[in-house]
Design a protein around this motif. Structure first.
Motif, PDB file in Angstrom:
ATOM      1  N   CYS A   1      92.603  34.389  15.418  1.00 15.38           N
ATOM      2  CA  CYS A   1      92.555  35.845  15.353  1.00 15.38           C
ATOM      3  C   CYS A   1      91.204  36.130  14.520  1.00 15.38           C
ATOM      4  N   LEU A   2      90.638  37.147  14.952  1.00 14.06           N
ATOM      5  CA  LEU A   2      89.495  37.698  14.216  1.00 14.06           C
ATOM      6  C   LEU A   2      89.935  38.178  13.042  1.00 14.06           C
ATOM      7  N   GLU A   3      89.480  37.673  12.059  1.00 11.23           N
ATOM      8  CA  GLU A   3      89.845  38.155  10.671  1.00 11.23           C
ATOM      9  C   GLU A   3      88.762  39.009   9.815  1.00 11.23           C
ATOM     10  N   LEU A   4      89.310  39.957   9.153  1.00  8.04           N
ATOM     11  CA  LEU A   4      88.285  40.689   8.457  1.00  8.04           C
ATOM     12  C   LEU A   4      87.586  39.998   7.261  1.00  8.04           C
ATOM     13  N   ARG A   5      86.430  40.035   7.302  1.00  7.96           N
ATOM     14  CA  ARG A   5      85.582  39.072   6.154  1.00  7.96           C
ATOM     15  C   ARG A   5      85.165  39.993   5.340  1.00  7.96           C
ATOM     16  N   GLY A   6      84.946  41.172   5.474  1.00  9.92           N
ATOM     17  CA  GLY A   6      84.286  42.341   4.520  1.00  9.92           C
ATOM     18  C   GLY A   6      84.033  43.587   4.928  1.00  9.92           C
ATOM     19  N   VAL A   7      83.964  44.274   3.949  1.00 13.71           N
ATOM     20  CA  VAL A   7      83.758  45.971   4.197  1.00 13.71           C
ATOM     21  C   VAL A   7      82.370  46.516   3.695  1.00 13.71           C
ATOM     22  N   PHE A   8      81.353  46.942   4.367  1.00 12.47           N
ATOM     23  CA  PHE A   8      80.285  47.235   3.531  1.00 12.47           C
ATOM     24  C   PHE A   8      79.792  48.719   3.960  1.00 12.47           C
ATOM     25  N   PRO A   9      79.848  49.571   2.745  1.00 10.19           N
ATOM     26  CA  PRO A   9      79.590  50.999   2.908  1.00 10.19           C
ATOM     27  C   PRO A   9      77.952  50.971   3.352  1.00 10.19           C
ATOM     28  N   LEU A  10      77.667  51.794   4.158  1.00 11.63           N
ATOM     29  CA  LEU A  10      76.226  51.837   4.681  1.00 11.63           C
ATOM     30  C   LEU A  10      75.446  52.711   3.554  1.00 11.63           C
ATOM     31  N   SER A  11      76.205  53.316   2.764  1.00 17.05           N
ATOM     32  CA  SER A  11      75.354  53.954   1.655  1.00 17.05           C
ATOM     33  C   SER A  11      74.721  52.980   0.569  1.00 17.05           C
ATOM     34  N   ASP A  12      75.479  51.613   0.512  1.00 19.14           N
ATOM     35  CA  ASP A  12      74.610  50.678  -0.315  1.00 19.14           C
ATOM     36  C   ASP A  12      73.619  50.093   0.544  1.00 19.14           C
ATOM     37  N   PHE A  13      73.454  50.192   1.625  1.00 17.19           N
ATOM     38  CA  PHE A  13      72.110  49.551   2.343  1.00 17.19           C
ATOM     39  C   PHE A  13      70.984  49.987   2.000  1.00 17.19           C
ATOM     40  N   ARG A  14      69.994  49.284   1.898  1.00 14.23           N
ATOM     41  CA  ARG A  14      68.537  49.593   1.670  1.00 14.23           C
ATOM     42  C   ARG A  14      68.041  50.272   2.830  1.00 14.23           C
ATOM     43  N   ARG A  15      67.268  51.380   2.539  1.00 12.21           N
ATOM     44  CA  ARG A  15      66.846  52.374   3.524  1.00 12.21           C
ATOM     45  C   ARG A  15      65.160  51.913   3.691  1.00 12.21           C
ATOM     46  N   TYR A  16      64.928  51.555   4.863  1.00 12.92           N
ATOM     47  CA  TYR A  16      63.487  51.300   5.583  1.00 12.92           C
ATOM     48  C   TYR A  16      63.199  52.571   6.419  1.00 12.92           C
ATOM     49  N   PRO A  17      62.151  53.242   5.949  1.00 11.91           N
ATOM     50  CA  PRO A  17      61.538  54.423   6.691  1.00 11.91           C
ATOM     51  C   PRO A  17      60.747  53.880   7.924  1.00 11.91           C
ATOM     52  N   GLY A  18      60.461  52.750   8.075  1.00  9.97           N
ATOM     53  CA  GLY A  18      59.650  52.494   9.140  1.00  9.97           C
ATOM     54  C   GLY A  18      58.163  52.508   9.044  1.00  9.97           C
ATOM     55  N   ASP A  19      57.211  52.009   9.724  1.00 11.85           N
ATOM     56  CA  ASP A  19      55.817  52.042   9.715  1.00 11.85           C
ATOM     57  C   ASP A  19      55.175  51.721  11.190  1.00 11.85           C
ATOM     58  N   THR A  20      53.846  51.314  11.333  1.00  8.75           N
ATOM     59  CA  THR A  20      53.333  51.162  12.446  1.00  8.75           C
ATOM     60  C   THR A  20      53.811  49.853  13.053  1.00  8.75           C
ATOM     61  N   TYR A  21      54.305  48.982  12.306  1.00  8.93           N
ATOM     62  CA  TYR A  21      54.890  47.607  12.921  1.00  8.93           C
ATOM     63  C   TYR A  21      56.290  47.280  12.976  1.00  8.93           C
ATOM     64  N   TYR A  22      57.130  48.313  12.037  1.00 11.82           N
ATOM     65  CA  TYR A  22      58.485  47.960  11.841  1.00 11.82           C
ATOM     66  C   TYR A  22      59.342  49.210  12.354  1.00 11.82           C
ATOM     67  N   ASP A  23      60.404  49.307  12.839  1.00 16.56           N
ATOM     68  CA  ASP A  23      61.364  50.378  13.100  1.00 16.56           C
ATOM     69  C   ASP A  23      61.982  50.817  11.896  1.00 16.56           C
ATOM     70  N   PRO A  24      62.449  51.996  11.740  1.00 20.31           N
ATOM     71  CA  PRO A  24      63.200  52.423  10.672  1.00 20.31           C
ATOM     72  C   PRO A  24      64.663  51.841  10.641  1.00 20.31           C
ATOM     73  N   CYS A  25      65.290  51.465   9.802  1.00 19.79           N
ATOM     74  CA  CYS A  25      66.575  50.809   9.789  1.00 19.79           C
ATOM     75  C   CYS A  25      67.162  50.833   8.334  1.00 19.79           C
ATOM     76  N   TYR A  26      68.471  50.405   8.431  1.00 19.29           N
ATOM     77  CA  TYR A  26      68.962  49.834   7.002  1.00 19.29           C
ATOM     78  C   TYR A  26      69.541  48.563   6.891  1.00 19.29           C
ATOM     79  N   LYS A  27      69.098  47.909   5.743  1.00 16.62           N
ATOM     80  CA  LYS A  27      69.204  46.533   5.721  1.00 16.62           C
ATOM     81  C   LYS A  27      70.154  46.156   4.473  1.00 16.62           C
ATOM     82  N   GLN A  28      71.032  45.076   4.681  1.00 15.49           N
ATOM     83  CA  GLN A  28      71.781  44.581   3.709  1.00 15.49           C
ATOM     84  C   GLN A  28      72.205  42.970   3.482  1.00 15.49           C
TER      85      GLN A  28
END
Length: 259
Positions: free
Chosen positions: A35-62
């Protein structure tokens, strides 16, 4: 596997789990049951926010410590009335990145945007196939494989699939706390490139858009195209021109809930 049951028949419980139904037949789940077991739940509000620049797209990382082979899904609680096009990428074995596409952007190579309105309340759910040791007090329901490892335990949450497909547009009703998974996207391209004459041809991308209702989820395929106009005959006459052509078909989605 299904056969007649017998009260005197011996069942090796280290390898099989047996349940007897009212018709006096036994249903055996062998050591391939997982069975696919639930390993964890991660609030996206805790992710690090990256606004992006010329070389990288904006995203959220954890960062996480779950390792690889994780199936990541979006929890949709609190998102009623929202519409978004998510993309989840495991950049390394201990890091996950969340991107959002803008379906109104002209160039799908440069369509990533920040969606703080989504990350403020959404959660990321991590599932995987796991094999655990028996619980300390042997309580609840546990299914073992032939190595004595637990491949199912009622002590942990598991993924219950409500619907899965690749339709262009579908609406699914639910009564619980749905989790949506983006399984992939379709891409295709066919263009000629000349240093003298430029590019002629087209690229296509197809990916899902999620719209959340009060008791339903709608999934729609977004199709984007980039056309490169020019004189194809002039391009082909260039002896150094290159022809690029290919496709990949992985568009799909899955909607489930944790049980």
């Amino acid at each position: 596997m299904k056969r007649k049951a017998s009260f005197t028949e011996y069942i090796d419980m280290a390898k099989y789990f047996e349940a007897v139904n009212p018709n006096n037949e036994s249903i055996v789940i062998d050591d391939t049951f997982m069975c696919l077991e639930l390993r964890g739940v991660f609030p996206l509000s805790d992710f690090r926010r990256y606004p992006g620049d010329t070389y990288y797209d904006p995203c959220y990382k954890q960062k996480h410590n779950l390792g690889g082979s994780i199936l990541w899904g979006f929890g949709l609680n609190g998102l009623a009335g929202k519409s978004f096009c998510p993309e989840i990428i495991m950049t390394t074995l201990d890091s996950v990145s969340v991107y959002f596409r803008n379906p109104n952007a002209g160039d799908f190579h440069k369509d990533k945007i920040l969606r703080d309105d989504i990350t403020a309340s959404a959660k990321l759910y991590a599932f995987s196939l796991d094999a655990r040791s028996p619980t300390e007090h042997m309580t609840g329901l546990e299914v073992y494989n032939d190595l004595g490892k637990v491949v199912y335990s009622s002590a942990y949450g598991h993924l219950h699939v409500l619907a899965c497909g690749c339709e262009n547009e579908v609406t699914i009703s639910h009564n619980g706390s749905p989790v949506v998974f983006v399984l992939g996207e379709d891409i295709s391209y066919d263009y000629h490139v000349s240093r003298k004459e430029g590019i002629v041809g087209a690229e296509y991308a197809m990916y899902p858009q999620i719209t959340v209702g009060d008791n339903s989820v709608s999934i729609k395929k977004i199709t984007k195209m980039i056309a490169y106009a020019g004189d194809i005959n002039k391009v082909k006459k260039d002896p150094e021109h290159e022809h690029y052509r290919g496709s990949g078909f992985a568009f799909g989605w899955l909607l489930g809930e944790v049980i």
